[in-house]
Scaffold this active site. Structure first.
Site, PDB file in Angstrom:
ATOM      1  N   ASP A 131      66.658  35.700 -93.382  1.00  0.00           N
ATOM      2  CA  ASP A 131      65.772  36.839 -93.641  1.00  0.00           C
ATOM      3  C   ASP A 131      65.540  36.972 -95.141  1.00  0.00           C
ATOM      4  O   ASP A 131      66.404  37.442 -95.873  1.00  0.00           O
ATOM      5  CB  ASP A 131      66.382  38.133 -93.090  1.00  0.00           C
ATOM      6  CG  ASP A 131      66.297  38.228 -91.590  1.00  0.00           C
ATOM      7  OD1 ASP A 131      65.678  37.343 -90.984  1.00  0.00           O
ATOM      8  OD2 ASP A 131      66.838  39.192 -91.022  1.00  0.00           O
TER       9      ASP A 131
ATOM     10  N   GLU B  22      66.830  38.721 -80.652  1.00  0.00           N
ATOM     11  CA  GLU B  22      67.644  38.080 -79.615  1.00  0.00           C
ATOM     12  C   GLU B  22      68.259  39.096 -78.663  1.00  0.00           C
ATOM     13  O   GLU B  22      68.569  40.222 -79.056  1.00  0.00           O
ATOM     14  CB  GLU B  22      68.751  37.243 -80.270  1.00  0.00           C
ATOM     15  CG  GLU B  22      68.203  36.110 -81.114  1.00  0.00           C
ATOM     16  CD  GLU B  22      69.229  35.455 -82.031  1.00  0.00           C
ATOM     17  OE1 GLU B  22      69.037  34.281 -82.382  1.00  0.00           O
ATOM     18  OE2 GLU B  22      70.213  36.128 -82.402  1.00  0.00           O
TER      19      GLU B  22
ATOM     20  N   LYS C 165      64.701  35.284 -76.156  1.00  0.00           N
ATOM     21  CA  LYS C 165      65.535  34.460 -77.030  1.00  0.00           C
ATOM     22  C   LYS C 165      67.005  34.853 -76.907  1.00  0.00           C
ATOM     23  O   LYS C 165      67.349  36.035 -76.948  1.00  0.00           O
ATOM     24  CB  LYS C 165      65.069  34.614 -78.485  1.00  0.00           C
ATOM     25  CG  LYS C 165      65.779  33.717 -79.474  1.00  0.00           C
ATOM     26  CD  LYS C 165      65.157  33.898 -80.854  1.00  0.00           C
ATOM     27  CE  LYS C 165      65.881  33.086 -81.915  1.00  0.00           C
ATOM     28  NZ  LYS C 165      65.285  33.291 -83.264  1.00  0.00           N
TER      29      LYS C 165
ATOM     30  N   HIS D 271      78.105  29.444 -81.395  1.00  0.00           N
ATOM     31  CA  HIS D 271      78.880  28.233 -81.114  1.00  0.00           C
ATOM     32  C   HIS D 271      80.252  28.215 -81.758  1.00  0.00           C
ATOM     33  O   HIS D 271      81.061  27.334 -81.466  1.00  0.00           O
ATOM     34  CB  HIS D 271      78.097  27.006 -81.601  1.00  0.00           C
ATOM     35  CG  HIS D 271      77.776  27.061 -83.066  1.00  0.00           C
ATOM     36  ND1 HIS D 271      78.670  26.641 -84.035  1.00  0.00           N
ATOM     37  CD2 HIS D 271      76.687  27.501 -83.724  1.00  0.00           C
ATOM     38  CE1 HIS D 271      78.122  26.819 -85.224  1.00  0.00           C
ATOM     39  NE2 HIS D 271      76.918  27.342 -85.081  1.00  0.00           N
TER      40      HIS D 271
ATOM     41  N   THR E   8      68.768  28.832 -79.165  1.00  0.00           N
ATOM     42  CA  THR E   8      68.826  28.332 -80.544  1.00  0.00           C
ATOM     43  C   THR E   8      69.930  27.283 -80.713  1.00  0.00           C
ATOM     44  O   THR E   8      70.587  26.893 -79.767  1.00  0.00           O
ATOM     45  CB  THR E   8      69.072  29.490 -81.523  1.00  0.00           C
ATOM     46  OG1 THR E   8      70.330  30.097 -81.207  1.00  0.00           O
ATOM     47  CG2 THR E   8      67.982  30.537 -81.406  1.00  0.00           C
TER      48      THR E   8
ATOM     49  N   GLU F 179      64.965  26.184 -80.143  1.00  0.00           N
ATOM     50  CA  GLU F 179      64.682  26.398 -81.563  1.00  0.00           C
ATOM     51  C   GLU F 179      65.837  25.830 -82.360  1.00  0.00           C
ATOM     52  O   GLU F 179      66.956  25.728 -81.860  1.00  0.00           O
ATOM     53  CB  GLU F 179      64.555  27.893 -81.898  1.00  0.00           C
ATOM     54  CG  GLU F 179      63.416  28.620 -81.237  1.00  0.00           C
ATOM     55  CD  GLU F 179      63.370  30.096 -81.634  1.00  0.00           C
ATOM     56  OE1 GLU F 179      64.179  30.505 -82.496  1.00  0.00           O
ATOM     57  OE2 GLU F 179      62.521  30.823 -81.094  1.00  0.00           O
TER      58      GLU F 179
ATOM     59  N   LEU G 282      68.882  26.776 -88.141  1.00  0.00           N
ATOM     60  CA  LEU G 282      68.792  26.722 -89.602  1.00  0.00           C
ATOM     61  C   LEU G 282      67.722  25.710 -90.004  1.00  0.00           C
ATOM     62  O   LEU G 282      67.451  24.767 -89.259  1.00  0.00           O
ATOM     63  CB  LEU G 282      70.138  26.319 -90.212  1.00  0.00           C
ATOM     64  CG  LEU G 282      71.322  27.258 -89.966  1.00  0.00           C
ATOM     65  CD1 LEU G 282      72.603  26.650 -90.513  1.00  0.00           C
ATOM     66  CD2 LEU G 282      71.070  28.623 -90.598  1.00  0.00           C
TER      67      LEU G 282
END
Length: 579
Positions: free
Chosen positions: A201, A285, A398, A403, A445, A483, A486
């Site tokens: 952001d 999300e 989304k 992880h 993602t 997606e 990063l």
């Protein structure tokens, strides 16, 4: 007189909307470059978190708890560029677009269409297109490379900023027409969250002023942790059905916004606008804001913290505990779950042996906490489905790729985010089944990440996580889109995306592929010569699909030829970016 290429590139890298907090050391503003976010493979990717010596508090229920631009300003790039832009004839393109809208492209082995995320500040605070000439040239370059379309955030905080029901679509009207002019499809994100405070952001776009005013009057509209810290990124789902926003419920506000979008852009739905991604939480999300980076609250790979301590969430918890005939469980969430930057074994609740997460109280609490998130998604999806029915667009949601500590038994970071996923329980199948009920796409993602690139001491396993999600969507018969989490421009990341998008699970893909992939993000780094060369080849390989008859080397040669004929423009772009 049109601007030169150098000016256009400079414009794309122009001054963003200033960030009010969280500046990076040594820089005047908190803008983030790709290099600041991602380190190349050659550098050390390992990191450790300092574990503070903080004693664990005990849960009240102690016992049950047990615990960039390539094109010039002329309308077309060049005859050569057009010749190598795409090999698809118009009828085939129309078929591909129709299949994507119907959610069947993933089952035909025809390749994966690539979309590119637009800059967060594509529309200014004054509701105009930001860096117009650079934006136009960027879209032109993306189209020439064979990109299917773009993803753009449609910010609630910009469009309905000043008063309830007063919508200003100005910048988006121009931006969508620009995409249409270049023949690009659009994934429009209904962004009901604040921009600022999450990874990547680089600008700050708050929630609408009148929402902020209501939150100032009633701070419990904000997500709250056990220490009373408020999070203002997204209105707490605990008050979804209460008329707390100037007489409307938050879900009604979201529905009214989507309905106004539909009515204003109905002439583009199903043709230019092919997907509506419905924002459901921080960063858009479906999750709780359990790992906020703003003000240094959380740092990777901390476990995060539960966000259920506003009065509306606590009221729901109390009712759930009474319904379960355990009223003593309804006064608070677990207070022995550590702090944001702890690791699982630092806490009594998340530790692998005898942790509260697998005891009766833990199962009750985690079941309630995750169900609240599912119910939130259900409510908003029901509205979105009815609003966009028969418009020719797909709905998507989304889900975050959390992880880190995936290799532990408790999966603590997933639990605090609202995904009840442990070594003994699949937390993604219920989400996939919820999306299936509404015919929505599961957008996930961290598709670009590989296990060995992550800090091993944190037991990160993005590849295993992606595989689990792929299996869940396969079982629920839900289309899966991806997606990258990063910014990545290297071939290793591209190869990982190609592999993951093919959905080859246990050697049996059943002819499935991802229905789409969205690339993060359109920016000056993408258009640097080396990055652009790799990206063009990547797009071609994705479109070829896993069942392509042509060899990958041939695709790469064609991509190289395309890059070669535009080399002078690429060099000019690279020079501009160095100044």
């Amino acid at each position: 007189m049109s601007l030169s290429m150098t000016h256009q590139i400079g414009a794309l890298a122009g001054t963003p909307i200033p960030v009010e907090t969280g500046t990076i050391t040594g820089e005047p503003t908190a803008t983030l470059s790709a290099s600041a976010v991602w380190k190349p493979p050659g550098s050390s990717l390992r990191c450790r978190v300092q574990k503070p010596d903080i004693g664990d508090a005990i849960s009240p229920p102690v016992s049950p708890c047990r615990s960039p631009i390539l094109g010039a300003t002329r309308p077309d790039l060049s005859v050569a560029c057009r010749a190598f832009a795409t090999e698809l004839k118009e009828p085939e393109t129309e078929v591909s677009a129709r299949e994507y809208r119907e959610g069947v492209a993933q089952d035909k082995g025809n390749g994966v269409p690539v979309y590119v995320m637009m800059p967060l500040d594509s529309v200014t605070m004054n509701n105009t297109v930001n860096r117009r000439k650079a934006m136009n040239a960027s879209l032109q370059a993306l189209k020439s490379a064979g990109v299917e379309g773009v993803m753009m955030d449609v910010w609630w905080g910009l469009v309905e900023r000043d008063a309830p029901g007063a919508y200003n679509w100005g910048g988006y009207t121009e931006l969508l027409e620009m995409a249409k002019k270049h023949g690009l499809k659009v994934q429009a994100v209904m962004s009901f969250h604040q921009c600022g405070g999450n990874v990547g952001d680089s600008v700050t776009i708050p929630l609408p002023k009148w929402v902020v005013e209501e939150t100032d009057r009633d701070p419990d509209l904000a997500y709250t942790d056990q220490w009373g810290r408020r999070n203002y990124e997204y209105v707490s789902l605990g008050c979804d059905t209460l008329p707390v926003l100037k007489g409307r419920t938050p879900v009604q506000c979201y529905a009214d916004f989507m309905r106004a979008f539909r009515d204003n852009f109905k002439h583009l739905l199903g043709d230019t606008i092919v997907e509506i991604q419905v924002g459901m939480g921080p960063a858009g999300e479906l999750r709780y804001p359990s790992y906020p980076e703003q003000n240094g609250t959380w740092k990777f790979p901390g476990i995060g913290a539960f966000q259920c301590y506003d009065k509306y969430m606590l009221s729901s918890l109390k009712a759930a505990a009474e319904a379960a005939s355990k009223p003593e469980w309804g006064s608070t969430g677990p207070t022995d779950a550590g702090q944001y930057n702890n690791w699982p074994e630092d806490t009594r609740f998340f530790k692998k042996e005898g942790g509260g997460w697998e005891g009766p109280y833990g199962e009750f609490f985690l079941g309630w906490y995750s169900q609240m998130l599912l119910d939130h998604g259900e409510r908003i999806l029901a509205s979105a489905k009815s609003i966009f029915e028969n418009t020719g667009v797909k709905i998507s949601v989304k889900v975050a790729g959390i992880h880190w500590h995936y290799g532990t038994r408790s999966h603590a970071p997933e639990l605090t985010a609202g995904y009840y996923n442990t070594r003994f329980r699949d937390g993604y199948l219920p989400i996939a089944q919820m999306l299936a009920r509404h015919g929505a796409i599961f957008n996930f993602t961290c598709i670009e990440m590989r296990d060995h690139e992550q800090p091993q001491d944190a037991l990160c396993a993005p590849e295993k996580l992606v595989r689990q999600v792929a299996l869940a969507t396969q079982k629920a018969q839900v289309p899966l889109a991806g997606e990258n989490a990063l910014p990545r421009y290297d071939e290793d990341a591209h190869k990982q995306i190609l592999q993951a998008s093919s959905l080859n699970i246990e050697g049996d893909s059943q002819d499935r592929e991802m229905c789409a992939f969205t690339y993060l993000r359109m920016n000056p780094q993408l258009f640097q010569e080396g990055n652009w060369r790799r990206f063009v080849a990547f797009v071609k390989k994705m479109k070829e699909g896993k069942d392509a008859h042509r060899c990958r080397e041939q695709v790469e040669r064609e991509a190289e030829h395309f890059v070669h004929v535009t080399q002078p423009l690429v060099q000019e772009a690279a020079v501009a970016l160095m100044h």
